[in-house]
Design an enzyme around this catalytic site. Structure first.
Site: not given
Ligand code: GLC
Length: 568
Positions: A232, A292
């Site tokens: 993440d 991500e």
């Molecule tokens: C990432 C996740 C999202 C979350 C953020 C904070 O972007 O995909 O859903 O709110 O991280 O953890």
């Protein structure tokens, strides 16, 4: 008799060393083309709160996921990425983790987790967990200790600073979820930094103890049978040490804050060191790391693969996902760029943070055809696709209509410009009974009215449904050599309406033709330069009735899909 070179003891010793090294570990299970399991796998993202509710609590759970393994296997899914299911106060619905080594009671227990892994194995479905690496919950024991005093053992596990003056945070940085990224804590009279919600304090990755503890978390789960992690928010791991102000840009954002270039608190080069070392740990268990990775350019994306493939195996290509219109030219440009990047492409069109592809690409009249068209695109490219649950049904967004109904906090802070992410997180549509068969009680989020027609049970019976189109396509992806191994060869590159390409492998190829326009199109192909002038063609999958009979000229209905096998 053929001469055989004698095997010397030195060669034997080197071979034994290589067999034991992490490198050899990571290289095992390659196919003839040198591909690993995740390169042929179809990944499927599950938002556990919304997938299947085994105990009728209105929220999904792990036993629910386990009960749907047959469905996933039949669909053609090889790995599921489950968004965070760890203990959490659920401020950000699990992305605020208060214990990395347990399961939140909402979702079940560690025993349920083990059973899910087991059932997954029985169905050839691997489990990928979501590793929230940038921050913890403010209720995590590390943070509770950290905030307790300036000399606490975990003080330096987070980022604490004095304010610039009374009621003035240390600098101008903004949380991506609105307003200052600093929160004052009266216990010690200092501010802590949070890129996301205030309940999500950022970990201090400059502290080696943080790195050790977090890496151990991944080892703990590898031992429990997980096949990898989706990492993440990796862009935000580091901040400059002198905490310089970020440059302010013209205008304001959806939260009414000034626009800002996140120059000194995102994408710092130090994160690549962490990712490389984390990859070393993953290689010990032959695991895959998905990132991500929000990048602005292909060059930035390339950096996440790392030199010699030593960082993330699967950084997600959000540049592809961000092409929010059906543009043959834009898709062609992006695919060519990623394909030539030297890394293995990772394609997705939706996830739990972005409006569903059904709404983003749909024109309101041909949405089902367009859903098949998009599947025809991202599931036939060279690379690994990550589906989002319900995409295979044509599930649509169901955004809240009133501020008081919003669950996702950013939707309340930013209403009405920002409605939050509830719309893309609604319950999976299993059948046409109340609540789409998800739950007998009112689910945590309401299903959209279209669940009556767009659900598993109804689409299962219709040979022309989006669901059955996905099943056919995924079956082809798993069995056709050219779709598995073939290179991407763009065709007719100046056609503004139709995107066409070959997946070419040795003497065979698959031809993919996708009409991105609302008009009928006729496309001519000269496949002589690719060596397929006289190839025999067989239709593999099409939305046209009857199927086009010749590959030299293909007539396409609006948003039509034609996929054919060519063999010399
Ligand atoms: C990432 C996740 C999202 C979350 C953020 C904070 O972007 O995909 O859903 O709110 O991280 O953890």
């Amino acid at each position: 008799m053929k001469f055989q070179k004698p095997v010397t003891p030195t060669i034997l010793a080197v071979a034994a060393m290589l067999a034991l090294s992490p490198f050899a570990q990571a290289q095992k299970n390659l196919d003839a083309e040198g591909h690993q399991w995740w390169q042929h796998a179809v990944f499927y993202e599950i938002y556990p709160r919304s997938f299947a509710d085994s105990d009728n609590s209105g929220m999904g759970d792990l036993n629910g996921i386990t009960s749907k393994m047959d469905y996933l296997q039949r669909l053609g899914v090889d790995a599921i990425w489950i968004t965070p299911c760890f203990p959490s106060p659920q401020v950000d619905f699990g992305y605020d983790v208060s214990d990395y080594e347990d399961i939140d009671p909402t979702y079940g227990t560690l025993n349920d987790f083990d059973r899910m892994v087991e059932e997954g194995k029985n169905h050839n479905v691997r489990i990928i967990l979501d590793f929230v690496i940038n921050h913890t919950s403010d209720q995590h024991k590390w943070f509770l200790d950290s905030k307790s005093s300036k000399t606490a053992a975990h003080r330096d596990w987070y980022i604490w600073r004095d304010g610039k003056g009374p009621n003035q945070p240390p600098n101008n940085w903004l949380s991506t979820f609105g307003h200052s990224a600093w929160k004052f804590d009266p216990t010690t009279g200092q501010y802590y930094y949070h890129y996301f919600y205030a309940e999500q304090p950022d970990l201090n990755w400059r502290n080696p103890a943080v790195e050790r503890a977090m890496f151990d978390v991944t080892r703990w789960w590898y031992k429990r049978g997980v096949a990898g992690f989706r990492l993440d928010a990796v862009d935000t791991l580091f901040e400059v040490q002198d905490l310089r102000d970020n440059p302010i840009l013209p205008g304001t954002n959806k939260f009414g804050d000034p626009n800002m270039e996140n120059k000194y608190n995102t994408k710092l080069p130090e994160m690549h060191g962490v990712l490389t070392r984390l990859r070393g740990v993953a290689d010990e268990s032959d695991a895959v790391l998905i990132g991500e990775t929000w990048t602005k350019t292909i060059d930035q994306l390339k950096e996440y693969y790392g030199g010699h493939g030593k960082e993330l195996q699967m950084p997600m290509d959000f540049l592809f996902a961000n092409i929010n219109r059906l543009s043959a030219d834009e898709f062609r440009r992006q695919i060519a760029g990623v394909d030539a990047s030297g890394g293995w492409p990772v394609y997705l069109v939706s996830n739990h943070d972005i409006v569903r592809s059904y709404n983003r690409y749909g024109d309101g009249r041909h949405n089902d055809e367009i859903a098949k068209l998009m599947a025809g695109l991202y599931l036939t490219l060279r690379g690994t696709p990550i589906m989002y649950y319900g995409e295979e049904l044509g599930m649509e967004n169901n955004d809240p209509k009133r501020r008081e109904d919003v669950k996702d906090p950013i939707g309340r802070t930013g209403w009405p410009a920002e409605k939050g992410r509830d719309g893309e997180r609604t319950p999976m549509q299993w059948n046409d009974s109340a609540n789409a068969g998800f739950s007998t009680v009112t689910p945590w989020l309401p299903v959209p009215p279209s669940y009556k027609t767009h659900n598993v049970a109804t689409e299962d019976k219709d040979p022309d449904s989006i669901l059955n189109f996905y099943r056919h396509l995924l079956a082809l992806r798993h069995t056709d050599q050219a779709l598995l191994e073939g290179e991407y060869v763009p065709l007719n590159e100046s056609d503004p309406n139709v995107i066409s390409y070959l997946r070419r492998y040795k003497s065979e190829a698959v031809l993919v033709v996708l009409n991105m326009s609302a008009k009928e199109q006729k496309v001519n192909f000269d496949l002589a330069p690719q060596g397929f002038a006289k190839a025999k063609s067989t239709t593999l999958l099409t939305t046209m009735k009857p199927a086009p009979s010749r590959t030299e000229q293909v007539a396409l209905a609006p948003f039509g899909v034609y996929i054919a096998k060519l063999a010399k």
